[in-house]
Structures are given as structure tokens and as C-alpha cells.
Write an enzyme that holds these catalytic residues in place. Structure first.
Site, PDB file in Angstrom:
ATOM      1  N   THR A  53       0.823  -1.216   0.000  1.00  0.00           N
ATOM      2  CA  THR A  53       0.000   0.000   0.000  1.00  0.00           C
ATOM      3  C   THR A  53       0.844   1.247   0.000  1.00  0.00           C
ATOM      4  O   THR A  53       0.497   2.264  -0.590  1.00  0.00           O
ATOM      5  CB  THR A  53      -0.915   0.017   1.244  1.00  0.00           C
ATOM      6  OG1 THR A  53      -1.869  -1.016   1.087  1.00  0.00           O
ATOM      7  CG2 THR A  53      -1.644   1.328   1.405  1.00  0.00           C
ATOM      8  N   TYR A  67      -8.040   0.136  -3.381  1.00  0.00           N
ATOM      9  CA  TYR A  67      -7.039   0.805  -4.222  1.00  0.00           C
ATOM     10  C   TYR A  67      -6.145  -0.286  -4.821  1.00  0.00           C
ATOM     11  O   TYR A  67      -6.329  -1.472  -4.557  1.00  0.00           O
ATOM     12  CB  TYR A  67      -6.204   1.763  -3.375  1.00  0.00           C
ATOM     13  CG  TYR A  67      -5.646   1.088  -2.151  1.00  0.00           C
ATOM     14  CD1 TYR A  67      -6.318   1.165  -0.932  1.00  0.00           C
ATOM     15  CD2 TYR A  67      -4.505   0.292  -2.220  1.00  0.00           C
ATOM     16  CE1 TYR A  67      -5.855   0.494   0.181  1.00  0.00           C
ATOM     17  CE2 TYR A  67      -4.045  -0.390  -1.125  1.00  0.00           C
ATOM     18  CZ  TYR A  67      -4.724  -0.281   0.071  1.00  0.00           C
ATOM     19  OH  TYR A  67      -4.275  -0.969   1.171  1.00  0.00           O
ATOM     20  N   THR A 133       1.389  -4.393   4.127  1.00  0.00           N
ATOM     21  CA  THR A 133       1.164  -4.607   5.563  1.00  0.00           C
ATOM     22  C   THR A 133       0.624  -5.997   5.862  1.00  0.00           C
ATOM     23  O   THR A 133       0.722  -6.476   6.983  1.00  0.00           O
ATOM     24  CB  THR A 133       0.150  -3.579   6.103  1.00  0.00           C
ATOM     25  OG1 THR A 133      -1.083  -3.742   5.392  1.00  0.00           O
ATOM     26  CG2 THR A 133       0.693  -2.167   5.958  1.00  0.00           C
ATOM     27  N   ASP A 134       0.070  -6.682   4.870  1.00  0.00           N
ATOM     28  CA  ASP A 134      -0.594  -7.961   5.149  1.00  0.00           C
ATOM     29  C   ASP A 134       0.359  -9.023   5.691  1.00  0.00           C
ATOM     30  O   ASP A 134      -0.031  -9.827   6.532  1.00  0.00           O
ATOM     31  CB  ASP A 134      -1.277  -8.504   3.882  1.00  0.00           C
ATOM     32  CG  ASP A 134      -2.508  -7.683   3.511  1.00  0.00           C
ATOM     33  OD1 ASP A 134      -3.100  -7.951   2.454  1.00  0.00           O
ATOM     34  OD2 ASP A 134      -2.840  -6.760   4.269  1.00  0.00           O
ATOM     35  N   LYS A 206      -0.412  -7.747  12.988  1.00  0.00           N
ATOM     36  CA  LYS A 206      -1.429  -6.810  12.467  1.00  0.00           C
ATOM     37  C   LYS A 206      -2.720  -7.072  13.232  1.00  0.00           C
ATOM     38  O   LYS A 206      -3.217  -8.193  13.244  1.00  0.00           O
ATOM     39  CB  LYS A 206      -1.608  -7.029  10.956  1.00  0.00           C
ATOM     40  CG  LYS A 206      -2.460  -5.962  10.264  1.00  0.00           C
ATOM     41  CD  LYS A 206      -2.440  -6.131   8.743  1.00  0.00           C
ATOM     42  CE  LYS A 206      -3.166  -4.983   8.042  1.00  0.00           C
ATOM     43  NZ  LYS A 206      -3.145  -5.101   6.561  1.00  0.00           N
ATOM     44  N   GLU A 327      -2.003 -29.097  26.965  1.00  0.00           N
ATOM     45  CA  GLU A 327      -3.268 -29.652  26.448  1.00  0.00           C
ATOM     46  C   GLU A 327      -3.063 -30.962  25.686  1.00  0.00           C
ATOM     47  O   GLU A 327      -4.001 -31.565  25.196  1.00  0.00           O
ATOM     48  CB  GLU A 327      -3.934 -28.630  25.515  1.00  0.00           C
ATOM     49  CG  GLU A 327      -4.619 -27.492  26.256  1.00  0.00           C
ATOM     50  CD  GLU A 327      -5.799 -27.974  27.102  1.00  0.00           C
ATOM     51  OE1 GLU A 327      -6.085 -27.331  28.122  1.00  0.00           O
ATOM     52  OE2 GLU A 327      -6.405 -29.014  26.752  1.00  0.00           O
TER      53      GLU A 327
END
Ligand code: DAS
Length: 370
Positions: A53, A67, A133-134, A206, A327
Site C-alpha cells: 500500500t 485501491y 502490511t498484510d 497486524k 493440552e
């Protein structure tokens, strides 16, 4: 009446400059900013551009979703922030140009090798990587484990495209270059800096799909802040990274296939079996809670382990420790517990671990080390 600080005026001016540059198409591909003479006292910082971006363009100045990412080249990104010249001698390279959801192991290997080549040069003091950013958090952790230098490596992105009102890319880039040239950033591992905040590459994630403050280190916190053209650190990282890490990708052209299966109520082993059949060498199980295994999934993981696939129990929760033998009886099942690494980061460590060993005791030690 809100006091307009010089800093916020600079942010607005810088963003407007870039928007004008791009909207009018008046930008020319000026030669990448040449470094000033070596005796100007400024650090030499190389910007490696990969897309995202921060290099995105939208149809209008109010387009902040929908965009196109990865359109603007590194020269324009540098040209749009003339203030960079005040804080560093900057050079730019376009390593590749992608939206980061398309990042691959091959991209990571190419980027890590270029970073290591540059940082081995005496005339390079730090590196900034502009990135979508992903998957910033994944690239940051991959480089945290493969960069062979203590020099600063700062990854930066933006949540608004370069053509948007109050685009955050220019000021994020300015801060990232300032941070990469800062002596205080030496030896801190790979850093992720957006929104005036500094996160550690190991712990950052993120946390919001679209807001400018999306990058956080939940619970463990930021390393510090960028303010007034300076880096302010308040925390150290305690896990090994970069020059202390044992992983060497210099002669690797590929990485072992490691995949993630997601835990949820009423899940089943279908996807797991398909991934193992497709040749996965490692599986990260993103379990519910403390890495719990359902009765439907556990037999599939046991069968995969019997075929030599290394199994790591992580958690979809995102915070806290996945405890070994908590667990599930990892000793008996010969599984590995992910400690605090989220599934996407556990996958990166397991991939690199498998370039060195398939011994699960050695791999568990790596999850407690990095
Ligand atoms: N698609 C997103 C990416 O490239 C855009 C961004 O947020 O950078 O990661």
C-alpha cells in the site's frame, strides 16, 4: 483551537506533495537520491522496495480501500519525501513489486540475500524495507532469523495508499529511515515501524484490517516510539535474533514446505490429510485455547507424525504461552509446542529449523530460543 505542531504540518505537507506528484503524473524518475559526500556525518541507509500500500494508488484522494497496491516505484517514494536528505544519505532499490499477500518463500530468500549483501558493505549503515502490511509480520520474523548483521533493519508500510488524503506512507518512511540510521537501533533485531511506534519483528502482529494503528505487540508491548525525529526505546528483546541466529540461507534456493491447519469447533482432518499427502514436511496446528487438539484432528496429526512430518502445536488465540505437555502429551506424541509464536510465525521458525534438523528435541529448543 487545536495547536498544529510542526510535525503534523510536515506530515500533511509531505503527503500532499506525494499526492500532487502522483495525481498530476508530473513526477519524473529522478535518479535515485545519490548519497551525499561521505563526510556529511549522516548515516547511509538503503531503501529496498517490495510493493504494498505504501506504493499503492487509489482512484481518488478519498480511496482508502479497494485501491491498487504495488504501483509506485522506489524512486518516486524517495522523491516524495525530500526531508529524507536531512536524516540520511539514501539509496533505493526495487527488489520486487508485489502486494504482500502474494509474498513467497522465494521472495523472502531473494530479499534476505540482498539485505545480507548490503549490510556486509562498510558504506551501508542500515536498511529500510518498504512492504505491504498484510505479511509484514512474517517477513519481519523471517529476516529476524536470517539477517547476519547487528545493523538496523526496519520494515515499513502504510495503511493508506500514497494518493490518499493524509497518506501515512511518507511520514512512516521518514521515521523508518531515521530509525534505520539510529545507533540506538543497532542490535535490536528486525524492527517494524509505522504510526510513530516501534515493534520487534518477533512479536509484532497486524491487529486491525484497515486502521493506521494496526501494528501492535499485544500484551508484551512496543519497543518504543518515533518522536521528534528520534527513536525512543523503552524495552529490549530477550530472544536471540539476526547475527546470533543459527540459520544460514545464503546457499538455499527453496525452503521446506510447512503448512497451517486451523482449529475450530466441529473441525476434521480432511485439510490436514491433504496437506500431508501434498508433501508438507511440517504442520503448524493453530489450536483453540492453549493449543488444544480435537478428537477429530488428533489422529490425523499422529498419522502425519508417523510419516515423519514435524508437528507444532500453536494457538489461534494470538497471545500467551502454548505450554509443552499442557493440552496434549507432547513427550508421548513427539510434538513441539510453539511457546508464544502465533501460527504464521511458528511456520517460519519451523521452516528454517527443518533446513538444519528434523530432531524434535532440537526444534523444541529453537522455539525456546528465538
Ligand atoms: N494488500 C496489502 C499488502 O500489500 C496492501 C497493504 O496494506 O500494504 O500487504
Amino acid at each position: 483551537m487545536l495547536k498544529t505542531t510542526a510535525h503534523s504540518m510536515a506530515r500533511t505537507a509531505v503527503a500532499a506533495g506525494l499526492a500532487a506528484l502522483l495525481m498530476t503524473g508530473a513526477a519524473t524518475h529522478a535518479a535515485t537520491a545519490a548519497t551525499a559526500t561521505a563526510d556529511d556525518g549522516l548515516p547511509n541507509v538503503t531503501i529496498l522496495a517490495t510493493g504494498g500500500t505504501i506504493a499503492g494508488t487509489g482512484a481518488t484522494s478519498t480511496t482508502t480501500v479497494g485501491y491498487t497496491a504495488a504501483k509506485v516505484g522506489v524512486d518516486k517514494l524517495i522523491e516524495a519525501v525530500p526531508e529524507l536528505k536531512k536524516v540520511a544519505n539514501v539509496k533505493g532499490e526495487q527488489v520486487f513489486q508485489i502486494a504482500s499477500e502474494n509474498m513467497t518463500n522465494e521472495h523472502w530468500l531473494k530479499l534476505a540475500k540482498r539485505v545480507n549483501e548490503l549490510l556486509a558493505q562498510k558504506d551501508v549503515d542500515g536498511i529500510v524495507i518498504t512492504h505491504g502490511t498484510d505479511t509484514i509480520e512474517e517477513t519481519a520474523y523471517f529476516l529476524n532469523l536470517t539477517v547476519k548483521s547487528t545493523k538496523p533493519v526496519v520494515i515499513v508500510g502504510a495503511m493508506r495508499p500514497s494518493t490518499a488524503i493524509s497518506a501515512d506512507g511518507p511520514v512512516n518512511l521518514y521515521n523508518a529511515v531515521t530509525l534505520a540510521g539510529s545507533k540506538d537501533a543497532v542490535g535490536k533485531g528486525v524492527l517494524v515501524s509505522l504510526n510513530d511506534q516501534i515493534n520487534a519483528g518477533r512479536d509484532v502482529t497486524k491487529t486491525n484490517t484497515s486502521t493506521a494503528d494496526t501494528f501492535r505487540t499485544p500484551e508484551l508491548g512496543f519497543l518504543g516510539y518515533m518522536q521528534d525525529n528520534k527513536a525512543h526505546f523503552y524495552r529490549q528483546v530477550v530472544r536471540k535474533h539476526t547475527a546470533e541466529a543459527e540459520f544460514d540461507i545464503s546457499n538455499l534456493d527453496s525452503l521446506p514446505q510447512v503448512d497451517i491447519v486451523y482449529g475450530y469447533a466441529n473441525n476434521n482432518r480432511t485439510a490436514l490429510d491433504a496437506l500431508v499427502k501434498a508433501g508438507a514436511k511440517g504442520i503448524i496446528h493453530a489450536g483453540v485455547g492453549d493449543g488444544s487438539l480435537s478428537n477429530a484432528m488428533k489422529p490425523g496429526l499422529v498419522d502425519a507424525r508417523k510419516q515423519g512430518v514435524v508437528i507444532v502445536r500453536s494457538s489461534r488465540v494470538g497471545n500467551g504461552i502454548v505450554a509443552r505437555n499442557g493440552e496434549a502429551n507432547d513427550d508421548e506424541l513427539d510434538f513441539v509446542a510453539s511457546d508464544t509464536l502465533n501460527p504464521q510465525k511458528a511456520r517460519i521458525l519451523l521452516m528454517l529449523a527443518l533446513t538444519r534438523t528434523t530432531d524434535t528435541k532440537a526444534i523444541q529448543k529453537m522455539f525456546y530460543t528465538y
